[in-house]
Structures are given as structure tokens and as C-alpha cells.
Design a protein around this motif. Structure first.
Motif, PDB file in Angstrom:
ATOM      1  N   GLU A 235       1.430   6.519  -6.916  1.00  0.00           N
ATOM      2  CA  GLU A 235       0.265   7.354  -7.225  1.00  0.00           C
ATOM      3  C   GLU A 235       0.605   8.841  -7.007  1.00  0.00           C
TER       4      GLU A 235
ATOM      5  N   ILE B 107       2.333   1.706  -3.520  1.00  0.00           N
ATOM      6  CA  ILE B 107       1.303   2.181  -4.449  1.00  0.00           C
ATOM      7  C   ILE B 107       1.012   3.664  -4.187  1.00  0.00           C
TER       8      ILE B 107
ATOM      9  N   GLU C  66       0.841  -1.199   0.000  1.00  0.00           N
ATOM     10  CA  GLU C  66       0.000   0.000   0.000  1.00  0.00           C
ATOM     11  C   GLU C  66       0.880   1.255   0.000  1.00  0.00           C
TER      12      GLU C  66
ATOM     13  N   ARG D  67      -3.165   3.870  -9.297  1.00  0.00           N
ATOM     14  CA  ARG D  67      -3.598   3.120  -8.106  1.00  0.00           C
ATOM     15  C   ARG D  67      -4.698   2.124  -8.497  1.00  0.00           C
TER      16      ARG D  67
END
Lengths: 320, 320
Positions: free
Chosen positions: A283, A279, A276, B251
Motif C-alpha cells: 500500500e 499489505i 498485514e 489494501r
């Protein structure tokens, strides 16, 4: 199939009027075939003519079609009823939402309305057709025909049979795709991700790892491809590239660089999920390069660049 | 460096007059800089003017230079003596044979003749500079500047510092490369294969494995890239590609496809050398597509295609 007449000449049904389905309608109509487009969503179906004309107008401006957009669009009809859409056609290009249960439900309905010789190719980019055709009487006439989006600009189509797909069905679709200007490739049997996304996935995992380990910014990794590595790959594949990259051809290349590539691969034998946190960093870095509200405009830019590239390739291949 | 004057304006030396060195001479001369080319092989050095003119003529015909080829070539002089070649220049682009001992020997000689502020970038595609600069007084001014071949058509240059490379040296080369029309990328620290060949290697390993396992012919794997996957990569990198390939951006894409790519990677955790039998099959299949005596002609075709692509990209980027 179709008793002596060329496969496809009885017409094509495209099931699913999303971006991919619409792209397929353009491919077949551009090639002169009658196309019926079906979608369960009446609102989406109603938008088909306008969206079709917009894309065809872009293609005309890029020099990628010779006919008037209205003439191409006139070969496409929208049909609200699935049975009517597929009645009598040779080939169905299934392009519904990529979820096994959604596809399964559709194939069960197709079983009762598909013509006796008709073949179904699925646009599925990852789910193998065995996952949604098992046990159906039409299963031997079903296979994967996975395009790149949009198919009228990127011609490759992966044809992937399930274990029960009749070889003749694959060959018929191969012939049809060649005739409508696509470039079909044969995948011998099902494999996760097929060929295209496996190749993409391999490069992406290394790209994400290099970014995660702090070797390079996203922007610089992207430039390594878009200003270097990706240039030759837009007109030669990876094998031809390396065949021409050592004086003695591919054997010479493998002997020079096989060891390096093996060593690199051996550093990457414990792949982990993209966390997470990773990512979120990717992002955030992308949104700094391209704010969220710019995504749509940049996607239109990408499509214009793909069109210009297609026109360039057509010229270059004509001269070769 | 160079006391207030722009780095590079005092001139460039290119050491090694092979394909890569000659490509670099074109890059710098095209940008208006005086270039001295040195090679220990007198015969090869003697051929430089003619080879240079041939490439520059191709570039003119492709619309990639505006000046007359003779005018660009006039900025390049060949110098038989290494000391004279590098005397007074700001930057040396080392492009000698890719073997650690060959490079080490050259760098030892450079130590005694390089100007006090001059920087050396190595064209090495795989050997990190620490392997041949360790312990030298000039080591802090040495780094990797790895091009794609030919550099005047594929602008990316990987800049990779050794642990002892001065940050200012990397920044000076970054500025120089940008000014001469290349696209420099920063790699934070040494890593085997740097970025470009790691990305290429990852895709190649999957391609060889798919071929070895009988999923696809070489020709079809190549077409998957040249007619599909490689199109977008010729103008966008892999991160921008996936950022635009899901409605919600990168994402969204990672959440949809991260699992697939992880599963694929987990099938490939025991990389083996490419066996002699496999290399022989790949070589045989390539030689069927392209006989050995066609390699040279196909390489010339590739370079023409790269030139046409460069001209196309220049137009497309001008319009964007």
C-alpha cells in the motif's frame, strides 16, 4: 425459449445499478435490445440516465459506437419495482452486491416474479451460483455470467453452471452473449474463482512473493508485465503464446520449459496469507506512485486507455 | 566507463545472430549506435543484412521508425571474428544458444578479447549468469539482460546481477537500455526464471491444470486472457490493476480478495510434471486450432499485431 423467437428479443432486465450493472445495460442497449434497469436504491436508480449518457458519449468519441448516445440510452428504462422490471423479459443480468445473503434474498424474490422461461445470469466474480440458488424452483435457470469490468470494453464473460443448471439455459445465454458482441466462455462446472480470477490469482501470488522477498520493486514487476509479458496477452491467450514461442509449437515449448516451470512451482507449495506488514508495504509503495487522491483520476485514465485499446483491436482484427 | 564519454557510444557488439541477436541489433542501431554483429556460423552471418532490412521495412511501415531502413541498417556491420567484433566496444549483448556449456565456452573466449571496461549482458531467459561466468576475470562485468522477443517491439529488459556483478556494471547497462528506448527492470539477485518467466509460469501452471481437470477448453482459457484479463496488463501491471480495482486501493483489494487467492493457491500445492498424455492433448487441441503448417504464418501475424500494438501504445502514451 420464448417460443421460436430469438432468446433476448423480449428484453433484458439488469438488476443492480452499480458500475457492473450499468456496464451491462450499455452492452445490451448498444446491441439494440430493450433494457430495464432496477435497483432497490431509488437515488442510485435516478442517476442511471446521466451516468449512461456520459459513458455512451465516451464510447462515441472513441469510435466504439456509431449511434447517437441518446438513441442508445433511449432503449434503457429504469424501473423501481423488481416485479415490473423482470416481467416478460427473457434474461435477467443480476449485478447486486457480492455477498451471499444479499444475492440469496434477491433470488428468493425473483422466484415469485420471474417469467416461466426466463434465465438469470449472475455477475458474481467469485461466489458460485449454487451458494444462493439451492432449493429454489428457478435454480435450473440460474448460472454465473461473470464479466470483466467494464463489460462493454472487455468482452469476455465466464458462463459457469451450477450442478443443477439446465444445459439449455447455458447455451441460450451463450448465444445471447455472442449476439450482443461479448465473448462467452464455457466453464464446465463450479470452481472457486472460476477461470479468470484463478489465472489472475496465480500471477498475483507470484508477484506478491517476489516483492515480499525483495527481488523487485512493485513498479518494476508492473513494468515486466505492461512493457513485456502483457503485450501478447492482449490479443493472444497463454496457450497460443507458447505455441508460437518455440519452433515446434506447444509440445516443443513444454519440453523445453516445463521443467523450469515445475521447479518454480515447487518453490511455492506453502502459500501464506498476505501479512498485514506486507499489505502495508505494498500500500505504501503504491501510494508513493499514486497518491490516494489520484485514484479516481487514474481510474478514468485506465478507462480511456481501455477504450483506445478496444478501438485499436477492432481495427487490427478488421485487418487481420 | 569509457572515460567520461557516455557508456555505449564506443559501440555495441551483438554476439549470436539468431532471432534475439538480430532483434538487439535493431534496438541499438535504431537508437543511432554503431553495432557489430558476430556469429560463429558464417551462413547465418551472411543473411543478417537481408533479414535486418526486412524487419526495418516492417517497422517503417508500422510507423515505428522515422529513418529509412537502409540508413539504420548501415550502422550494423557483420564481423566473422569474435575478437574483432568486441574490440573497443563498451557493451556486448550476448545472444548465443541457451545452453550452459555453449555460453561458458563463449565467455572463456570473451575473457581474452574483451576491452578492460566493457560489460557483457546475456540474453539468457532462464540460466543465471553465475552458471557460466564463475571464476572468470570478467565475471564482475557480466550480468543478465533478458529481453522479450522481439526486443524492438516489447521493451522490457530484466537486469539480473550475479553475486559478483559490480553494481556499477548493472547501473551502466540500466542507463544504456533506457537511452536506447528499452525499459530496464532491476532484479535484486539471481532467481530461477527471473521475474518475467516466473510470472508467466505461475499463470501457465494454473492454465494447464484447469485444462487437465476439464474445466475449460484451451480456446476458452485463451479467450479469458485475450478478451479480458490481458487487456489491462498490456498497459498497466498487475499491482496497478488491482490498486484501481477496489474503491480503497490495493489494501482494500487485498482485504477483499486475498482470502480467495489464498484458497486457490492452497489447492495447488502439489505441482506435477505435465504428463506426456496431457502434452499430447494440448498439442492435439492446438493443432486443431492451428495446423502445423500454419505456425510460421501465424507467427508473422503475431509480429504484425505486436507492431500495431506498439504503434497504438506510442500514440496513447503521447496523449496521456
Amino acid at each position: 425459449m420464448s417460443g421460436g423467437k430469438e432468446f433476448g428479443s423480449a428484453g433484458i432486465a439488469v438488476v443492480g445499478a452499480g458500475l457492473v450493472g450499468l456496464g451491462w445495460a450499455i452492452v445490451f442497449a448498444r446491441a439494440g435490445l430493450p433494457v430495464r434497469v432496477h435497483d432497490g436504491d431509488a437515488g442510485r436508480l435516478a442517476e442511471v440516465p446521466e451516468r449512461l449518457l456520459a459513458s455512451l458519449t465516451d464510447l462515441l468519441e472513441a469510435g466504439l459506437i456509431e449511434e447517437r448516445p441518446e438513441a442508445v440510452a433511449a432503449r434503457v428504462t429504469t424501473v423501481a419495482d423488481l416485479g415490473q422490471a423482470v416481467a416478460g423479459v427473457d434474461y435477467v443480468q443480476e449485478s447486486v452486491f457480492e455477498r451471499t445473503d444479499v444475492k440469496r434474498e434477491l433470488y428468493e424474490r425473483l422466484e415469485s416474479c420471474l417469467g416461466a422461461d426466463a434465465i438469470v445470469g449472475s455477475s458474481s466474480s467469485g461466489i458460485p451460483s449454487s451458494a444462493f440458488t439451492a432449493g429454489l424452483s428457478i435454480a435450473p435457470r440460474c448460472l454465473i455470467a461473470h464479466p470483466v469490468n467494464p463489460p462493454y470494453l472487455a468482452p469476455v464473460v465466464e458462463l459457469v453452471p451450477a450442478e443443477w443448471t439446465e444445459p439449455g439455459a447455458l447455451e441460450a445465454v451463450h448465444g445471447l452473449m455472442s449476439r450482443v458482441g461479448q465473448h462467452p466462455i464455457r466453464v464446465a462446472r463450479e470452481i472457486e474463482g472460476f477461470v479468470l480470477n484463478r489465472l489472475q490469482g496465480a500471477l498475483l501470488r507470484e508477484a506478491w512473493a517476489l516483492y515480499e522477498e525483495g527481488y523487485c520493486s512493485l513498479e518494476d514487476i508492473d513494468a515486466t508485465v505492461s512493457k513485456g509479458l502483457g503485450l501478447r496477452w492482449s490479443f493472444m491467450g497463454p496457450f497460443e503464446t507458447i505455441d508460437l514461442n518455440a519452433p515446434g509449437g506447444v509440445r516443443d515449448y513444454a519440453e523445453r520449459l516445463g521443467g523450469l516451470y515445475l521447479a518454480i512451482a515447487r518453490e511455492r507449495t506453502d502459500p501464506q496469507p498476505w501479512s498485514e506488514a506486507l499489505i502495508a508495504r505494498v500500500e505504501a509503495e503504491r501510494r508513493e506512485s499514486l497518491p490516494r487522491d489520484g485514484l479516481r483520476q487514474r481510474t478514468a485514465w485506465r478507462d480511456r486507455r481501455l477504450m483506445a485499446l478496444a478501438a485499436h483491436k477492432r481495427r487490427a482484427e478488421g485487418e487481420a
